[in-house]
Design a protein around this motif. Structure first.
Motif, PDB file in Angstrom:
ATOM      1  N   SER A  89       0.822  -1.217   0.000  1.00  0.00           N
ATOM      2  CA  SER A  89       0.000   0.000   0.000  1.00  0.00           C
ATOM      3  C   SER A  89       0.854   1.263   0.000  1.00  0.00           C
ATOM      4  O   SER A  89       0.455   2.297  -0.537  1.00  0.00           O
ATOM      5  CB  SER A  89      -0.922   0.012   1.222  1.00  0.00           C
ATOM      6  OG  SER A  89      -0.191   0.238   2.417  1.00  0.00           O
ATOM      7  N   SER A  91       1.420   3.259   2.318  1.00  0.00           N
ATOM      8  CA  SER A  91       0.804   4.366   3.060  1.00  0.00           C
ATOM      9  C   SER A  91       0.992   4.280   4.561  1.00  0.00           C
ATOM     10  O   SER A  91       0.664   5.224   5.276  1.00  0.00           O
ATOM     11  CB  SER A  91      -0.696   4.407   2.755  1.00  0.00           C
ATOM     12  OG  SER A  91      -1.317   3.192   3.127  1.00  0.00           O
ATOM     13  N   SER A 175       0.489   0.583  -8.457  1.00  0.00           N
ATOM     14  CA  SER A 175      -0.143  -0.088  -7.319  1.00  0.00           C
ATOM     15  C   SER A 175      -0.720  -1.443  -7.715  1.00  0.00           C
ATOM     16  O   SER A 175      -0.762  -2.377  -6.910  1.00  0.00           O
ATOM     17  CB  SER A 175      -1.236   0.808  -6.720  1.00  0.00           C
ATOM     18  OG  SER A 175      -2.206   1.135  -7.703  1.00  0.00           O
ATOM     19  N   PHE A 179       0.283  -4.679  -5.434  1.00  0.00           N
ATOM     20  CA  PHE A 179      -0.703  -5.500  -4.737  1.00  0.00           C
ATOM     21  C   PHE A 179      -0.755  -6.920  -5.313  1.00  0.00           C
ATOM     22  O   PHE A 179      -0.945  -7.889  -4.579  1.00  0.00           O
ATOM     23  CB  PHE A 179      -2.083  -4.848  -4.799  1.00  0.00           C
ATOM     24  CG  PHE A 179      -2.269  -3.760  -3.776  1.00  0.00           C
ATOM     25  CD1 PHE A 179      -2.317  -4.055  -2.421  1.00  0.00           C
ATOM     26  CD2 PHE A 179      -2.386  -2.432  -4.165  1.00  0.00           C
ATOM     27  CE1 PHE A 179      -2.482  -3.057  -1.475  1.00  0.00           C
ATOM     28  CE2 PHE A 179      -2.548  -1.427  -3.227  1.00  0.00           C
ATOM     29  CZ  PHE A 179      -2.591  -1.732  -1.874  1.00  0.00           C
ATOM     30  N   TYR A 219      -9.880  -5.627  -4.509  1.00  0.00           N
ATOM     31  CA  TYR A 219      -9.125  -4.455  -4.965  1.00  0.00           C
ATOM     32  C   TYR A 219      -9.255  -4.270  -6.471  1.00  0.00           C
ATOM     33  O   TYR A 219      -9.457  -3.148  -6.960  1.00  0.00           O
ATOM     34  CB  TYR A 219      -7.662  -4.613  -4.563  1.00  0.00           C
ATOM     35  CG  TYR A 219      -6.744  -3.587  -5.172  1.00  0.00           C
ATOM     36  CD1 TYR A 219      -6.710  -2.284  -4.696  1.00  0.00           C
ATOM     37  CD2 TYR A 219      -5.913  -3.924  -6.241  1.00  0.00           C
ATOM     38  CE1 TYR A 219      -5.867  -1.326  -5.265  1.00  0.00           C
ATOM     39  CE2 TYR A 219      -5.064  -2.990  -6.816  1.00  0.00           C
ATOM     40  CZ  TYR A 219      -5.048  -1.699  -6.322  1.00  0.00           C
ATOM     41  OH  TYR A 219      -4.221  -0.760  -6.897  1.00  0.00           O
TER      42      TYR A 219
END
Length: 289
Positions: A89, A91, A175, A179, A219
């Protein structure tokens, strides 16, 4: 059993160590991780203290309970999966040092989880030894025999699944790639742990895909149909990512549907090892997991 007791205590020590670190020094830990909320750090620390206490208690019992070992190992493997997801992620862990240390810890925890399951004695067959692979084979031999017993088209299907996941490196560092590769890597420890615990390939291996790939599927759906998990992918604006995400979602949806059925059938009693006599009698050589 001495090895199992030692590994459980090592697991307990690591949980208690990080639990104390997270609760007593939550602010420095938060800064090291890149600004993670101290409340989150403290909650994680308290959870680790409870888990460490449970592990220590279990290791001190005269007879170690197999169910508890499976519970502990499941927690260890979930830790690995969550760590890879958090790293992907980008983050939460915002510093290079925090990412590297988190991955090292995850590798250590995952190894403990796998060794714990491997140290358990082989589960007895419900009816006869026909559910087991030949006793003269070592663990690696049993897993290899299970794999070799699959039909050729099943092996090619599995090779294709792996190839599509690995194709994500072409889209790096998007991303989608992060992922996808995180989910792919996360399935590895689950597969290894279950194969070792089962002493071969069984339908329970579907769990190894369900745990990391269900979040990945969610996702992909969000990226293909909304802006909730990031900018919506478009065939015109981001054609490469869109086609890859669409193909990967289709493939994982098929795999997960098969895995759900396999796991359900395992819990219903179809627990033979692929390559055993009972598997052959049931025509289980076509099993795709």
């Amino acid at each position: 059993m001495a090895l199992l007791r030692t590994v459980i205590r090592l697991n307990a020590a690591s949980c208690l160590l990080f639990g104390v670190l997270f609760t007593a020094w939550s602010a420095p830990v938060s800064r090291f991780l890149g600004g993670t909320s101290t409340v989150v750090v403290v909650i994680a620390g308290v959870a680790l203290l409870f888990n460490g206490g449970h592990l220590l208690t279990a290791s001190l019992r005269r007879a170690i309970r197999p169910g508890e070992v499976c519970y502990f190992s499941t927690g260890d493997l979930l830790w690995v999966t969550m760590t890879l997801g958090i790293v992907a992620s980008g983050s939460v862990l915002t510093t290079t040092a925090s990412v590297v240390l988190s991955l090292v810890v995850a590798a250590f925890v995952g190894t403990l989880g796998i060794v714990q399951l491997g140290a358990l004695p082989e589960e007895p067959s419900a009816d006869s030894s026909d559910d087991h692979l030949p006793q003269h084979l070592n663990l690696a031999g049993k897993i290899t025999a299970s794999w070799l017993s699959m039909k050729r088209w099943v092996k090619w299907w599995l090779f294709g699944v792996n190839a599509l996941f690995l194709l994500a490196v072409v889209l790096w560092p998007t991303s989608i790639a992060r992922f996808t590769l995180a989910a792919y890597l996360a399935s590895g420890p689950w597969l290894l742990a279950i194969m070792i615990h089962q002493r071969g390939l069984t339908r329970l291996l579907g769990v190894a895909h369900l745990v990391p790939w269900l979040p990945l599927g969610a996702y992909l759906v969000l990226r293909l149909g909304s802006d909730i998990a990031g900018p919506q992918l478009s065939r015109t604006a981001t054609p490469g990512e869109w086609w890859y995400a669409a193909a990967l979602f289709t493939l994982t949806a098929i795999c997960l549907a098969i895995d759900v059925v396999d796991v359900w059938r395992w819990f219903r009693g179809e627990r033979y090892r692929l390559g055993s006599l009972n598997a052959a009698r049931a025509g289980a050589s076509s099993l795709a997991r």
